[in-house]
Design a protein around this motif. Sequence first.
Motif, PDB file in Angstrom:
ATOM      1  N   THR A 193      50.613  49.024  20.549  1.00  0.00           N
ATOM      2  CA  THR A 193      49.613  49.900  21.145  1.00  0.00           C
ATOM      3  C   THR A 193      48.216  49.409  20.798  1.00  0.00           C
ATOM      4  N   LEU A 194      47.251  50.031  21.440  1.00  0.00           N
ATOM      5  CA  LEU A 194      45.849  49.714  21.181  1.00  0.00           C
ATOM      6  C   LEU A 194      45.512  49.845  19.697  1.00  0.00           C
ATOM      7  N   GLY A 195      46.057  50.875  19.050  1.00  0.00           N
ATOM      8  CA  GLY A 195      45.720  51.125  17.661  1.00  0.00           C
ATOM      9  C   GLY A 195      46.396  50.203  16.665  1.00  0.00           C
ATOM     10  N   GLN A 196      47.495  49.559  17.056  1.00  0.00           N
ATOM     11  CA  GLN A 196      48.247  48.714  16.127  1.00  0.00           C
ATOM     12  C   GLN A 196      48.137  47.227  16.430  1.00  0.00           C
ATOM     13  N   ALA A 197      47.608  46.870  17.589  1.00  0.00           N
ATOM     14  CA  ALA A 197      47.566  45.460  17.991  1.00  0.00           C
ATOM     15  C   ALA A 197      46.769  44.601  17.024  1.00  0.00           C
ATOM     16  N   ARG A 198      45.794  45.206  16.369  1.00  0.00           N
ATOM     17  CA  ARG A 198      44.938  44.419  15.455  1.00  0.00           C
ATOM     18  C   ARG A 198      45.736  43.802  14.314  1.00  0.00           C
ATOM     19  N   HIS A 199      46.839  44.445  13.925  1.00  0.00           N
ATOM     20  CA  HIS A 199      47.631  43.909  12.810  1.00  0.00           C
ATOM     21  C   HIS A 199      48.271  42.571  13.177  1.00  0.00           C
ATOM     22  N   LEU A 200      48.656  42.413  14.431  1.00  0.00           N
ATOM     23  CA  LEU A 200      49.194  41.131  14.896  1.00  0.00           C
ATOM     24  C   LEU A 200      48.075  40.129  15.106  1.00  0.00           C
ATOM     25  N   GLN A 201      47.016  40.554  15.767  1.00  0.00           N
ATOM     26  CA  GLN A 201      45.969  39.610  16.157  1.00  0.00           C
ATOM     27  C   GLN A 201      45.061  39.212  15.008  1.00  0.00           C
ATOM     28  N   SER A 202      45.182  39.873  13.863  1.00  0.00           N
ATOM     29  CA  SER A 202      44.405  39.454  12.694  1.00  0.00           C
ATOM     30  C   SER A 202      45.090  38.340  11.914  1.00  0.00           C
ATOM     31  N   PRO A 225      53.697  35.282  17.601  1.00  0.00           N
ATOM     32  CA  PRO A 225      54.095  35.830  18.905  1.00  0.00           C
ATOM     33  C   PRO A 225      52.888  36.305  19.705  1.00  0.00           C
ATOM     34  N   ALA A 226      53.037  36.292  21.007  1.00  0.00           N
ATOM     35  CA  ALA A 226      51.998  36.810  21.893  1.00  0.00           C
ATOM     36  C   ALA A 226      51.986  38.335  21.829  1.00  0.00           C
ATOM     37  N   LEU A 227      50.883  38.923  22.264  1.00  0.00           N
ATOM     38  CA  LEU A 227      50.732  40.378  22.292  1.00  0.00           C
ATOM     39  C   LEU A 227      50.958  40.910  23.701  1.00  0.00           C
ATOM     40  N   VAL A 228      51.872  41.884  23.822  1.00  0.00           N
ATOM     41  CA  VAL A 228      51.972  42.710  25.032  1.00  0.00           C
ATOM     42  C   VAL A 228      51.483  44.094  24.631  1.00  0.00           C
ATOM     43  N   MET A 229      50.532  44.650  25.361  1.00  0.00           N
ATOM     44  CA  MET A 229      49.918  45.914  24.961  1.00  0.00           C
ATOM     45  C   MET A 229      50.388  47.083  25.821  1.00  0.00           C
ATOM     46  N   ARG A 230      50.911  48.118  25.169  1.00  0.00           N
ATOM     47  CA  ARG A 230      51.289  49.356  25.844  1.00  0.00           C
ATOM     48  C   ARG A 230      50.020  50.097  26.263  1.00  0.00           C
ATOM     49  N   THR A 231      49.986  50.601  27.507  1.00  0.00           N
ATOM     50  CA  THR A 231      48.768  51.221  28.020  1.00  0.00           C
ATOM     51  C   THR A 231      48.889  52.713  28.298  1.00  0.00           C
ATOM     52  N   ASP A 232      50.094  53.284  28.206  1.00  0.00           N
ATOM     53  CA  ASP A 232      50.232  54.695  28.576  1.00  0.00           C
ATOM     54  C   ASP A 232      51.000  55.471  27.518  1.00  0.00           C
ATOM     55  N   VAL A 281      45.556  54.755  29.005  1.00  0.00           N
ATOM     56  CA  VAL A 281      44.301  54.545  28.286  1.00  0.00           C
ATOM     57  C   VAL A 281      43.235  54.124  29.310  1.00  0.00           C
ATOM     58  N   PRO A 282      42.095  54.823  29.368  1.00  0.00           N
ATOM     59  CA  PRO A 282      41.108  54.571  30.431  1.00  0.00           C
ATOM     60  C   PRO A 282      40.636  53.127  30.536  1.00  0.00           C
ATOM     61  N   HIS A 283      40.369  52.480  29.420  1.00  0.00           N
ATOM     62  CA  HIS A 283      39.835  51.115  29.462  1.00  0.00           C
ATOM     63  C   HIS A 283      40.851  50.119  28.900  1.00  0.00           C
ATOM     64  N   ALA A 284      42.111  50.344  29.239  1.00  0.00           N
ATOM     65  CA  ALA A 284      43.200  49.563  28.653  1.00  0.00           C
ATOM     66  C   ALA A 284      43.087  48.069  28.954  1.00  0.00           C
ATOM     67  N   ILE A 285      42.729  47.717  30.166  1.00  0.00           N
ATOM     68  CA  ILE A 285      42.703  46.301  30.532  1.00  0.00           C
ATOM     69  C   ILE A 285      41.598  45.574  29.789  1.00  0.00           C
ATOM     70  N   GLU A 286      40.425  46.176  29.694  1.00  0.00           N
ATOM     71  CA  GLU A 286      39.344  45.557  28.929  1.00  0.00           C
ATOM     72  C   GLU A 286      39.750  45.391  27.466  1.00  0.00           C
ATOM     73  N   GLU A 287      40.400  46.414  26.914  1.00  0.00           N
ATOM     74  CA  GLU A 287      40.857  46.321  25.524  1.00  0.00           C
ATOM     75  C   GLU A 287      41.890  45.199  25.376  1.00  0.00           C
ATOM     76  N   ALA A 288      42.780  45.071  26.351  1.00  0.00           N
ATOM     77  CA  ALA A 288      43.798  44.024  26.303  1.00  0.00           C
ATOM     78  C   ALA A 288      43.167  42.640  26.353  1.00  0.00           C
ATOM     79  N   VAL A 289      42.136  42.480  27.146  1.00  0.00           N
ATOM     80  CA  VAL A 289      41.426  41.203  27.211  1.00  0.00           C
ATOM     81  C   VAL A 289      40.776  40.902  25.869  1.00  0.00           C
ATOM     82  N   ARG A 290      40.112  41.899  25.287  1.00  0.00           N
ATOM     83  CA  ARG A 290      39.458  41.691  23.990  1.00  0.00           C
ATOM     84  C   ARG A 290      40.459  41.333  22.908  1.00  0.00           C
ATOM     85  N   LEU A 291      41.660  41.906  23.010  1.00  0.00           N
ATOM     86  CA  LEU A 291      42.696  41.665  22.010  1.00  0.00           C
ATOM     87  C   LEU A 291      43.537  40.423  22.315  1.00  0.00           C
TER      88      LEU A 291
END
Length: 278
Positions: free
Chosen positions: A56-65, A72-79, A97-107
């Motif tokens: 999810t948006l809130g947990q993706a940082r643990h992988l991407q840090s 592994p690549a990140l797949v982000m849950r949006t709903d 999530v309203p800005h899910a795609i922008e968040e996914a790009v940033r992550l």
Amino acid sequence: MLPRLHRLFDARSGRALDVAVDHGFFGERSFLDGIEDMRSVIATLVDAGPDAVQLTLGQARHLQSIPGKQKPALVMRTDVANVYGRPLDAHIFSHHVPHAIEEAVRLDAVAVCVNLMQLPGRPEIREACIRSIIELRREATRYGMPLMVEPLVMQGAEADGYGVDGDIEKIVTLVRQAVELGADLIKADPADRIEEYHRVIEVAGDVPVLVRGGGRVDDRTLLERTVAVLEQGASGIVYGRNIIQHPRPAAVTRALLSVLHDGATAEDALAELEESDR
């Protein structure tokens, strides 16, 4: 879209194992068993080496840090939805999530995932999902982000929430709707009759189908079902509880990878899994 998908699918086999660890999003306590400490869970999975981890948006940082190119690549849950409640809430909802795609790009995600739920007697939930998919599709196209749609055909609500309906006719119909709505990837349930799963692959056309794992099953059932759906033409699997609630998550991940990428039989993979016990 293609550059991101190249990071999801293995270059040798053309298949993918996406480990779903997005269960906390749905607000159901029993889903947290085995994933209370997300940093530890993600570290274990990174070491095991699946193709992707779904977060999810809130947990993706643990992988991407985590540094390095080989994680592994990140797949982000949006709903988020509450259809798995035990007991089920009186009011059922589904929101993205309203800005899910922008968040996914940033992550630096390789794809985003969104539900398309069919609940008996609750057409408003399917409508909410369709509205989410339409909005996410618009933004995903703008940013070049692959959209994974998860068609979920559910049985009538019981005391412990909605169960999965394995009717092949219903699955085929909802998968086709997901394709028509612009899915780049499909994440679908296995059918009750696995031998007919090629119909799901056929109706999806050139859109890759990854098969969901669902509730916990024994190792032999899991591996045999994985081999069966691959033989029917699936492009990969998205397993959650069958990995993260397994007593040896890393070992079962490696056994599944051997099936996907090395062509191991269910028996070979089971032997590999049992050998890791010794």
